[in-house]
Write an enzyme that holds these catalytic residues in place. Structure first.
Site, short mmCIF file in Angstrom:
data_model
loop_
_atom_site.label_atom_id
_atom_site.label_comp_id
_atom_site.label_asym_id
_atom_site.label_seq_id
_atom_site.Cartn_x
_atom_site.Cartn_y
_atom_site.Cartn_z
N HIS A 100 -68.88 24.95 7.52
CA HIS A 100 -68.82 23.68 8.25
C HIS A 100 -67.71 22.82 7.68
O HIS A 100 -67.62 22.59 6.47
CB HIS A 100 -70.16 22.93 8.13
N SER A 101 -66.82 22.34 8.56
CA SER A 101 -65.71 21.47 8.20
C SER A 101 -64.82 22.17 7.17
O SER A 101 -64.26 23.22 7.46
CB SER A 101 -66.26 20.13 7.69
N MET A 102 -64.67 21.62 5.96
CA MET A 102 -63.89 22.34 4.94
C MET A 102 -64.40 23.76 4.77
O MET A 102 -63.63 24.70 4.57
CB MET A 102 -63.95 21.61 3.60
N ALA A 104 -65.50 25.76 6.93
CA ALA A 104 -64.99 26.66 7.97
C ALA A 104 -63.64 27.24 7.57
O ALA A 104 -63.37 28.43 7.79
CB ALA A 104 -64.87 25.91 9.30
N SER A 128 -67.44 25.82 12.06
CA SER A 128 -68.09 24.63 12.59
C SER A 128 -67.30 23.37 12.23
O SER A 128 -66.91 23.17 11.07
CB SER A 128 -69.51 24.54 12.01
#
Length: 256
Positions: A100-102, A104, A128
């Protein structure tokens, strides 16, 4: 051992793997990478929604939770090298990746590293709340901001309670990890290379200013395998309010 190998081996000791519900006979393991500043506890409740055949394995990076006080990574390639060394034989068994975010970005670069080293490929890559890695980044280089501006940047992204952001003593402890994690994101330079061949699912919040549906759809160009885009109500941290719906998508994607 060379100096470079020693550096990776030392870094590997700083990467943990938390198994909230160990399943020794699991058909597949879902290796999860947290967002900037996040720890393995982000995924502590996930086993309740992944079913009896999927074991959730949360990567615990240095500088947070049980590894508080350890020096965090500031470079994604050093980070993924350490993750590979830390996971060891787990990578010889079926696994999927979620970030998720970083996280990803880390999951993607980790999948690329495994492909380059001709190791087992993930059964699925879930990315994500982050634009595809080849896109120019619209946000500023946050890791270089003064403390007050970095806090404002975290406030802008959302997901952190205001009472936490307003606690100067707590933020003095948290900011070094956030700054290092933003450096991982900010310092990433996409290098064209062989495409992945695993299925990729991009996920995001419909109201997330950090990762628009168009920026998420652009992940499609990084795999020759099937691609899906799934959107949820909410912003950058949609996965908190829609955990069950998200895990249903993960479960169905892995079953397929």
């Amino acid at each position: 051992m060379t100096a470079g190998a020693e550096a990776v081996a030392g870094a590997a000791r700083e990467v943990g793997l938390i198994r909230p519900r160990p399943l020794p006979g699991a058909a597949l393991r879902l290796v999860c990478f947290p967002y900037a500043g996040g720890g393995a506890s982000v995924f502590a409740s996930w086993p309740a929604g992944t079913g009896p055949d999927i074991e959730v394995c949360a990567v615990q990076l240095p500088g947070r939770e049980a590894r508080f006080g350890q020096r965090p990574f500031q470079d994604v390639r050093t980070l993924v090298s350490a993750v590979e060394a830390s996971l060891g034989e787990l990578l010889d068994e079926p696994f999927a990746l979620f970030g998720h975010s970083m996280g990803a970005l880390v999951a993607f670069e980790f999948a690329r590293r495994l492909a380059a080293r001709r190791r087992r490929a993930p059964a699925h890559l879930f990315v994500s709340a982050r634009p595809a890695p080849h896109l120019p980044r619209p946000w500023p280089r946050a890791h270089l901001l003064p403390d007050d501006q970095l806090i404002d940047r975290v406030r802008q992204i959302g997901g952190t309670p205001e009472q936490v952001l307003a606690d100067a003593r707590l933020m003095r402890l948290v900011l070094p990890v956030l700054r290092a994690d933003f450096a991982v994101n900010d310092g990433h330079v996409h290098r064209p290379g062989p495409l992945l061949d695993c299925p990729v699912t991009a996920l995001g919040g419909r109201d997330d200013p950090e990762a628009s549906p168009r920026a998420l759809t652009a992940w499609q160009r990084h795999t020759t395998g099937p691609f899906r885009l799934r959107l949820f109500d909410g912003g950058h941290f949609y996965l908190r309010e829609h955990r069950d719906e998200l895990l249903r998508v993960v479960r169905e994607s892995l079953a397929g």
